[in-house]
Scaffold this active site. Sequence first.
Site, short mmCIF file in Angstrom:
data_model
loop_
_atom_site.label_atom_id
_atom_site.label_comp_id
_atom_site.label_asym_id
_atom_site.label_seq_id
_atom_site.Cartn_x
_atom_site.Cartn_y
_atom_site.Cartn_z
CB ILE A 204 -0.95 -0.02 1.22
CG1 ILE A 204 -2.15 0.86 0.98
CG2 ILE A 204 -0.23 0.35 2.51
CD1 ILE A 204 -3.28 0.64 1.98
CG HIS B 239 5.50 -9.38 5.28
ND1 HIS B 239 5.18 -9.42 6.62
CD2 HIS B 239 6.21 -8.24 5.09
CE1 HIS B 239 5.66 -8.35 7.21
NE2 HIS B 239 6.30 -7.62 6.31
N GLY C 12 12.72 -4.27 11.68
CA GLY C 12 11.73 -3.31 11.18
C GLY C 12 10.39 -3.94 10.82
#
Length: 114
Positions: free
Chosen positions: A31, A100, A93
């Site tokens: 996104i 993923h 992070g």
Amino acid sequence: MNDCLFCKMISGEIPCDIVYENKSVLAFRDIDPKAPTHILVIPKKHIQSINALKASEQNLAGELLLTAQKIAQIEDIAVSGFRTIFNTNTHGGQTVFHIHMHIMGGRQMNWPPG
Ligand code: 5GP
Ligand code: ZN
């Protein structure tokens, strides 16, 4: 997993821009892309991170890499090159705790990463 963002994408509860899907993995556009091509590949099974991977899931783990190969071809970044990243926990992070793989391409990547 009930409150997992990526599990909600797998179930269709939250929409996403799907690039590739089969019975065990889903790939969709990030996104907030950090490169012209920025795609996330996830297993349909909820696994928190690399830390939580089990030996019995080695085929699934390998399938993520082979999916990267497929997506690089679909997105036409195989020859120019691309980067694959798994962020794990705080220092890595990681912000979404469903494992993923980031696939990023379409521009020159820098090394070392920040
Ligand atoms: P991480 O920081 O955990 O390695 O990566 C999580 C990624 O998920 C980030 O690159 C972030 O932009 C992406 N992301 C977060 N929320 C959404 C969302 O609702 N839809 C999509 N497509 N990507 C998301
Ligand atoms: Zn999940």
